[in-house]
Design an enzyme around this catalytic site. Structure first.
Site, PDB file in Angstrom:
ATOM      1  N   HIS A 201       0.803  -1.188  -0.339  1.00 44.23           N
ATOM      2  CA  HIS A 201       0.059   0.276   0.165  1.00 44.23           C
ATOM      3  C   HIS A 201       1.176   1.415   0.174  1.00 44.23           C
ATOM      4  O   HIS A 201       0.123   2.344  -0.680  1.00 44.23           O
ATOM      5  CB  HIS A 201      -0.735   0.114   1.306  1.00 44.23           C
ATOM      6  CG  HIS A 201      -1.581   0.808   1.149  1.00 44.23           C
ATOM      7  ND1 HIS A 201      -2.731   1.201   1.037  1.00 44.23           N
ATOM      8  CD2 HIS A 201      -1.810   1.634   3.031  1.00 44.23           C
ATOM      9  CE1 HIS A 201      -3.258   2.494   1.080  1.00 44.23           C
ATOM     10  NE2 HIS A 201      -2.833   2.762   2.142  1.00 44.23           N
TER      11      HIS A 201
ATOM     12  N   GLN B 292       3.903   1.617  -1.170  1.00 41.38           N
ATOM     13  CA  GLN B 292       4.721   1.877  -2.501  1.00 41.38           C
ATOM     14  C   GLN B 292       3.926   2.540  -3.175  1.00 41.38           C
ATOM     15  O   GLN B 292       4.289   3.047  -4.013  1.00 41.38           O
ATOM     16  CB  GLN B 292       5.323   0.266  -3.333  1.00 41.38           C
ATOM     17  CG  GLN B 292       6.015  -0.176  -1.837  1.00 41.38           C
ATOM     18  CD  GLN B 292       7.608   0.923  -1.939  1.00 41.38           C
ATOM     19  OE1 GLN B 292       7.485   1.282  -2.603  1.00 41.38           O
ATOM     20  NE2 GLN B 292       7.709   1.158  -0.592  1.00 41.38           N
TER      21      GLN B 292
ATOM     22  N   HIS C 115       1.051   3.943  -3.155  1.00 46.79           N
ATOM     23  CA  HIS C 115       1.108   5.298  -2.317  1.00 46.79           C
ATOM     24  C   HIS C 115       1.777   6.828  -3.096  1.00 46.79           C
ATOM     25  O   HIS C 115       1.842   7.933  -3.900  1.00 46.79           O
ATOM     26  CB  HIS C 115       1.202   5.776  -0.920  1.00 46.79           C
ATOM     27  CG  HIS C 115      -0.878   5.662  -0.786  1.00 46.79           C
ATOM     28  ND1 HIS C 115      -1.558   6.682  -0.387  1.00 46.79           N
ATOM     29  CD2 HIS C 115      -1.131   4.754   0.494  1.00 46.79           C
ATOM     30  CE1 HIS C 115      -2.931   7.227   0.077  1.00 46.79           C
ATOM     31  NE2 HIS C 115      -2.415   5.745  -0.017  1.00 46.79           N
TER      32      HIS C 115
END
Length: 103
Positions: A76, A78, A80
């Protein structure tokens, strides 16, 4: 919360702040407020650097033998980070196009 989770949340937070500042810069540029937009883009870049530095710290630890557990939270973070970098780059180009149109 362990150290890895703290790092992950720092990536998510800084990446989100970067993305938000970049979109605010685009909104300002659409109104012709290019000087303010440039300041917001600078802020977006600074936040990206913060997120990237935290990511680099995790990568360096892994390279040095401190294996990082691949969790959904890490994925998650990475996601973002990569989305915020892409958005920032595209918005930077869009602002330049708006500046050219204004001339």
């Amino acid at each position: 919360m362990n150290e890895q989770e703290k790092s992950i949340f720092q990536i998510i937070s800084a990446a989100g702040d970067s993305r938000g500042a970049a979109f605010e810069a685009l909104r300002l540029a659409r109104k012709g407020k290019f000087e303010e937009a440039d300041k917001k883009m600078k802020e977006a870049k600074e936040k990206s650097i913060t997120a990237h530095e935290e990511q680099t710290t995790l990568i360096t630890k892994e390279i040095n033998g401190d294996k990082t557990e691949t969790t959904l939270l890490m994925v998650h973070a990475q996601d973002h980070l990569m989305n915020s970098l892409l958005a920032r780059d595209l918005i930077e180009e869009m602002i330049e196009m708006l500046k050219e149109q204004k001339k």
